[in-house]
Every structure is written in structure tokens, then in C-alpha cells.
Design a protein around this motif. Structure first.
Motif, PDB file in Angstrom:
ATOM      1  N   GLY A  77       2.497  -6.732 -12.531  1.00  0.00           N
ATOM      2  CA  GLY A  77       3.428  -5.659 -12.839  1.00  0.00           C
ATOM      3  C   GLY A  77       3.497  -4.691 -11.683  1.00  0.00           C
ATOM      4  O   GLY A  77       2.718  -4.765 -10.725  1.00  0.00           O
ATOM      5  N   ARG A  78       4.423  -3.753 -11.762  1.00  0.00           N
ATOM      6  CA  ARG A  78       4.610  -2.804 -10.672  1.00  0.00           C
ATOM      7  C   ARG A  78       3.365  -1.946 -10.426  1.00  0.00           C
ATOM      8  O   ARG A  78       3.066  -1.571  -9.299  1.00  0.00           O
ATOM      9  CB  ARG A  78       5.806  -1.898 -10.972  1.00  0.00           C
ATOM     10  N   SER A  79       2.629  -1.615 -11.473  1.00  0.00           N
ATOM     11  CA  SER A  79       1.484  -0.713 -11.328  1.00  0.00           C
ATOM     12  C   SER A  79       0.304  -1.380 -10.641  1.00  0.00           C
ATOM     13  O   SER A  79      -0.546  -0.703 -10.074  1.00  0.00           O
ATOM     14  CB  SER A  79       1.052  -0.192 -12.701  1.00  0.00           C
ATOM     15  N   MET A 160       9.163 -10.224  -3.633  1.00  0.00           N
ATOM     16  CA  MET A 160       7.904 -10.779  -3.138  1.00  0.00           C
ATOM     17  C   MET A 160       6.811  -9.830  -3.598  1.00  0.00           C
ATOM     18  O   MET A 160       6.972  -8.612  -3.531  1.00  0.00           O
ATOM     19  CB  MET A 160       7.911 -10.915  -1.621  1.00  0.00           C
ATOM     20  N   ALA A 161       5.717 -10.369  -4.115  1.00  0.00           N
ATOM     21  CA  ALA A 161       4.694  -9.525  -4.728  1.00  0.00           C
ATOM     22  C   ALA A 161       3.302  -9.957  -4.303  1.00  0.00           C
ATOM     23  O   ALA A 161       3.050 -11.130  -4.041  1.00  0.00           O
ATOM     24  CB  ALA A 161       4.809  -9.581  -6.258  1.00  0.00           C
ATOM     25  N   MET A 162       2.394  -8.966  -4.257  1.00  0.00           N
ATOM     26  CA  MET A 162       0.985  -9.230  -3.971  1.00  0.00           C
ATOM     27  C   MET A 162       0.164  -8.151  -4.655  1.00  0.00           C
ATOM     28  O   MET A 162       0.518  -6.970  -4.626  1.00  0.00           O
ATOM     29  CB  MET A 162       0.732  -9.224  -2.467  1.00  0.00           C
ATOM     30  N   ARG A 163      -0.935  -8.578  -5.295  1.00  0.00           N
ATOM     31  CA  ARG A 163      -1.804  -7.618  -5.975  1.00  0.00           C
ATOM     32  C   ARG A 163      -2.368  -6.603  -4.998  1.00  0.00           C
ATOM     33  O   ARG A 163      -2.666  -6.929  -3.846  1.00  0.00           O
ATOM     34  CB  ARG A 163      -2.945  -8.344  -6.692  1.00  0.00           C
ATOM     35  N   ARG A 164      -2.531  -5.377  -5.486  1.00  0.00           N
ATOM     36  CA  ARG A 164      -3.071  -4.316  -4.647  1.00  0.00           C
ATOM     37  C   ARG A 164      -4.559  -4.516  -4.387  1.00  0.00           C
ATOM     38  O   ARG A 164      -5.251  -5.168  -5.156  1.00  0.00           O
ATOM     39  CB  ARG A 164      -2.876  -2.949  -5.309  1.00  0.00           C
TER      40      ARG A 164
END
Length: 205
Positions: A77-79, A160-164
Motif C-alpha cells: 500500500g501507499r503507506s 512501480m513500487a518497492m517496500r520502504r
């Protein structure tokens, strides 16, 4: 509701078709799909944005795990992740453009406001490159259209996403996730699809 899945799959012919066919069988619409190399040799990374009911994520994830080409699946998710999109925008700019010779200067100013970059300058057009959230990209497009600029072409990559954070071995262990070295030897534990309720079927009660 939009769900963002990160799937690591075998880098071989047919993997993309298998994943796309799965979403078709589930009657789930893919909003965007980004595929590229990952940090592991022979493994591709897919970022899939799908539109489905809020409680459908577990079912989709379990179905993805059942594919032979799938190594790992994560929903973010975004958070909890950094999510970006790349966009190229070609805008008419020249003597015959709606704003005439002043169009170039005005587009340069808009690019600075939205932190976009000019990557190509032609006699009749300017190409902008912008990286950011989907809402930020849509904001620039909206301003260009409302200001009567002629948008000639738009090309967007999708999310495109990657965990913080830095997922060190200690962090991965705390999360219950195997490290890259361990995953190279054995696949992660996969959820059993039969143990999950079918969220796509309405309750008959």
C-alpha cells in the motif's frame, strides 16, 4: 478499489501470458502492468495494479502463488511502499502552437513547477519527462489541457513500487520473510488457495 501486487516470476517465455490469463479468469481488470529485470538472475519483477473488491487481495495473491512461474508475491500500500510512475508528454510548441512563440517559455515554467524535465526540443514540439505519483502526473496534464496547450502524445509506465526501508537479513527474519539467498534455494511458503474463502462469490445468505 486498486490493489498493488509485486510478483517475482521466472524470466522465461510465457510468464507474462500466464499472469495476464490468471487475472482474466478471475474477471479482475489490470489497470497497469510493469515488467523488468530484478536483482536476481533469471527472475523478473512485475508490478501489477488491479481493480478488485477490497477483500479480494488474499484470493488474488493465493491464485498467483499457484502459477508454476511464480517465486514470490507481495501486496503493498501507499503507506508501506514507495510508488512512482514515469511519464513522457509531448506538447505542441512553436509558431503554429495555440500560444505561439511564447508557448516554449510557458511550458518551461510549468515544467519547473511540477519538477518535470525537458528531454527533447523540436521545432514544433517539446517533450517532458516526469516521475512521481499518478495524481501529480495527472495534475500536469490537466493544467496543460486547461491552458489550451495541444498535448500530442502521452506515454506512461504505470506504477512501480518497492517496500520502504532496508530489508536486511534481520528485518526479513522479523517479517517472517526469507532472504534473497534463501529464496534462491527454495521458494517461500505459499498459502493454500483452498483454505481461503472465495471473495469473488457473493454470500447466498
Amino acid at each position: 478499489m486498486l490493489h498493488t501486487f509485486i510478483a517475482l516470476v521466472d524470466d522465461k517465455p510465457g510468464s507474462l501470458t500466464r499472469v495476464a490469463s490468471l487475472f482474466r479468469r478471475l474477471s479482475v481488470n489490470i489497470v497497469s502492468l510493469t515488467v523488468g529485470e530484478s536483482e536476481r538472475e533469471g527472475v523478473s519483477r512485475m508490478t501489477i495494479v488491479a481493480e478488485a473488491p477490497e477483500n479480494a487481495a488474499h484470493r488474488i495473491r493465493a491464485s498467483l502463488y499457484k502459477l508454476e512461474v511464480t517465486r514470490d508475491v507481495d501486496e503493498v500500500g501507499r503507506s508501506e511502499a514507495v510508488i512512482r510512475e514515469l511519464c513522457l508528454i509531448k506538447v505542441a510548441a512553436g509558431p503554429h502552437a495555440p500560444h505561439g512563440l511564447h508557448s516554449r517559455t510557458q511550458i518551461f515554467e510549468l515544467a519547473n513547477v511540477f519538477r518535470a524535465r525537458v528531454v527533447d526540443l523540436a521545432p514544433e514540439s517539446i517533450m517532458l519527462e516526469m516521475t512521481g505519483s499518478a495524481s501529480k502526473i495527472e495534475g500536469l496534464l490537466q493544467v496543460l489541457l486547461e491552458s489550451n496547450y495541444e498535448v500530442l502524445e502521452v506515454s506512461r509506465t504505470g506504477r512501480m513500487a518497492m517496500r520502504r526501508g532496508q530489508h536486511t537479513s534481520k528485518v526479513l527474519k522479523a517479517l517472517g520473510t526469507k532472504s534473497a539467498a534463501e529464496q534462491a534455494v527454495a521458494y517461500p511458503d505459499r498459502p493454500e488457495e483452498d483454505d481461503l474463502p472465495n471473495q469473488f462469490e457473493e454470500d447466498e445468505t
